[in-house]
Design an enzyme around this catalytic site. Sequence first.
Site, mmCIF file in Angstrom:
data_model
loop_
_atom_site.group_PDB
_atom_site.id
_atom_site.type_symbol
_atom_site.label_atom_id
_atom_site.label_comp_id
_atom_site.label_asym_id
_atom_site.label_seq_id
_atom_site.Cartn_x
_atom_site.Cartn_y
_atom_site.Cartn_z
ATOM 1 C CG HIS A 156 -2.033 -1.001 1.128
ATOM 2 N ND1 HIS A 156 -3.315 -0.649 0.796
ATOM 3 C CD2 HIS A 156 -2.035 -2.357 1.264
ATOM 4 C CE1 HIS A 156 -4.078 -1.736 0.758
ATOM 5 N NE2 HIS A 156 -3.318 -2.784 1.047
ATOM 6 C CG ASP A 353 0.222 9.186 1.165
ATOM 7 O OD1 ASP A 353 0.131 7.983 1.490
ATOM 8 O OD2 ASP A 353 -0.389 10.093 1.752
HETATM 9 P P1 ADQ Z 1 -2.794 5.931 5.124
HETATM 10 O O1 ADQ Z 1 -1.388 6.352 5.277
HETATM 11 O O2 ADQ Z 1 -3.555 5.724 6.380
HETATM 12 O O3 ADQ Z 1 -2.921 4.589 4.226
HETATM 13 P P2 ADQ Z 1 -4.752 7.503 3.457
HETATM 14 O O4 ADQ Z 1 -4.846 6.777 2.181
HETATM 15 O O5 ADQ Z 1 -4.733 8.981 3.260
HETATM 16 O O6 ADQ Z 1 -3.444 7.132 4.242
HETATM 17 O O7 ADQ Z 1 -5.969 7.293 4.478
HETATM 18 C C1 ADQ Z 1 -6.632 6.140 4.705
HETATM 19 C C2 ADQ Z 1 -8.056 6.405 5.308
HETATM 20 O O8 ADQ Z 1 -8.006 6.940 6.637
HETATM 21 C C3 ADQ Z 1 -8.906 7.370 4.486
HETATM 22 O O9 ADQ Z 1 -10.132 6.741 4.226
HETATM 23 C C4 ADQ Z 1 -9.091 8.574 5.375
HETATM 24 O O10 ADQ Z 1 -10.366 9.224 5.265
HETATM 25 C C5 ADQ Z 1 -8.928 8.021 6.763
HETATM 26 N N1 ADQ Z 1 -8.367 9.098 7.577
HETATM 27 C C6 ADQ Z 1 -7.192 9.715 7.386
HETATM 28 N N2 ADQ Z 1 -7.050 10.698 8.300
HETATM 29 C C7 ADQ Z 1 -8.164 10.688 9.046
HETATM 30 C C8 ADQ Z 1 -8.614 11.494 10.136
HETATM 31 N N3 ADQ Z 1 -7.910 12.521 10.567
HETATM 32 N N4 ADQ Z 1 -9.806 11.189 10.694
HETATM 33 C C9 ADQ Z 1 -10.557 10.178 10.239
HETATM 34 N N5 ADQ Z 1 -10.200 9.414 9.186
HETATM 35 C C10 ADQ Z 1 -9.018 9.666 8.605
HETATM 36 C C11 ADQ Z 1 -2.040 3.703 3.515
HETATM 37 C C12 ADQ Z 1 -1.022 4.364 2.582
HETATM 38 C C13 ADQ Z 1 -1.732 5.273 1.578
HETATM 39 C C14 ADQ Z 1 -2.786 4.466 0.812
HETATM 40 C C15 ADQ Z 1 -3.677 3.687 1.765
HETATM 41 C C16 ADQ Z 1 -4.609 2.739 1.026
HETATM 42 O O11 ADQ Z 1 -0.079 5.116 3.353
HETATM 43 O O12 ADQ Z 1 -0.810 5.830 0.666
HETATM 44 O O13 ADQ Z 1 -3.587 5.359 0.051
HETATM 45 O O14 ADQ Z 1 -2.904 2.909 2.672
HETATM 46 O O15 ADQ Z 1 -3.889 1.881 0.187
#
Ligand code: ADQ
Length: 473
Positions: A156, A353
């Site tokens: 991911h 990311d």
């Molecule tokens: P993450 O690093 O967690 O995921 P991201 O893809 O932005 O990053 O977020 C995942 C989920 O968490 C989103 O649905 C988002 O809405 C939720 N989220 C983030 N911040 C939040 C907050 N403050 N409050 C509530 N919900 C929140 C990892 C990788 C990413 C990749 C994903 C999926 O780092 O690059 O996109 O996996 O593969």
Amino acid sequence: MSRLVIVANRVPDPKEGGATAGGLAVAMKDALANREAVWFGWSGKTAAETGTEAALARHGRTTFATLDLGHDDYKHFYQGFSNAALWPVLHYRLGIARFDRRDFAGYQRTNLAFAQALAPLLQPDDTVWIHDFHLFLMAADLRALGCKQRIGFFLHVPFPPRSVFNGLPHAEKLLEALEAVDTIGTQTEDDAENLRAALIAIGKGDVAMRVGAFAIGIDATGFAKLAAQRANAKEVVRLRDSLGGRSLAIGVDRLDYTKGLPQRIAGFGAMLERFPRHRGKITFLQVAPVSRGDVAMYRALRRELDEGVGRINGQMAEPDWAPIRYITRAVARPTLAGFMRMARIGLVTPLRDGMNLVAKEFVAAQDPADPGVLVLSRFAGAAVELDGALIVNPLDPDDIAEALDAAMDMPADERLDRWNRMWTSVRAGSASIWCRRFLSALEGTTDVADAGQAEAQPASDQPEKKPRRKRAA
Ligand code: ADQ
């Protein structure tokens, strides 16, 4: 249809039917609805020793199988090698990675413990799909235990150029373990190319042929509906009233050093400095709940942000206006969707990311009649698809400042045109399509190179067509 076995470091809470595991559970929803499945991984709890037998709980057609992590494995596998070494290296941050051989031993031990607990649960025709950087070694451990099932692995997070990856002690061992995998997925073609090059360099050209890019998506129409429904919810109306007619810029991230939060705050401050006509006209709300709060780097980041926000608010605020509001508590997803819909600007500026789902959620949340503007880091995987965003270099606060200025002044027809392009691509690359593409590559109905192609990717970003390796008998 054969069973699907999902393996991920964290398993959603079966009592909530999988609704709590965020992006991955959403992406798996359709696949899980259509076939028998097992979701295997860490329970989120710690115990004296890592479990040897998974605890099972059934919900609908899915069996949730979880293990507690021993205190030692939590320290060395999870906090240590996974989060303090692999996470920074995979995000190109070799300089802040912390290595310790005991951590790598814990990583090996835990991958093996997962494999040993999963193997007895497997049926001969299961398809096994392992997720993410915590579990690079697990497929090889399963093979060593005699498992012959199809095994897929999806990363991911980004995969850096091999000169960076090779800085990681034991890098070669992680790459070698991928030999056991039938289909290897990354988020973007850049990540796939980096991983292929690293594999070829250690003589694993055949394994490199099994690597393809599969950009993850969101439930686009579902999130759009949620945002529209919440547009007039109590919390959303409270926020709107509190703005006093000012525009809202929003950032939503886990509090993580890869997300570029200090640089984003500095960029917002630079915008107010350089374009003073926006002072008092815009409020920036950053929601960043603490994650991995027990890792030292994360505590330092929190202090840095507290100071940065305090400095800008102290310098710029008026008695009736504070430029930045900063929340480190979690905010419920439906409420966030409503906040995003209200925002004139979405600020998504990670330093690196894999994809960044928030960027896609921001697009989905917009009012199609009056959409906001997305300011997006060129180093987020999502930038490949979202060419309607204002693309910035997150390391340059002036670049962020100029994009914010342009977003504030952008006429409605340009906002509409940019948003339409992004919405088309977010819909075309939804979560369920991502899941289907990967599984059709893994289960042999599509060539790995074809299966990874997202409609929204420019032709030049497509992987070269490569023959698919047949599964070992
Ligand atoms: P993450 O690093 O967690 O995921 P991201 O893809 O932005 O990053 O977020 C995942 C989920 O968490 C989103 O649905 C988002 O809405 C939720 N989220 C983030 N911040 C939040 C907050 N403050 N409050 C509530 N919900 C929140 C990892 C990788 C990413 C990749 C994903 C999926 O780092 O690059 O996109 O996996 O593969």
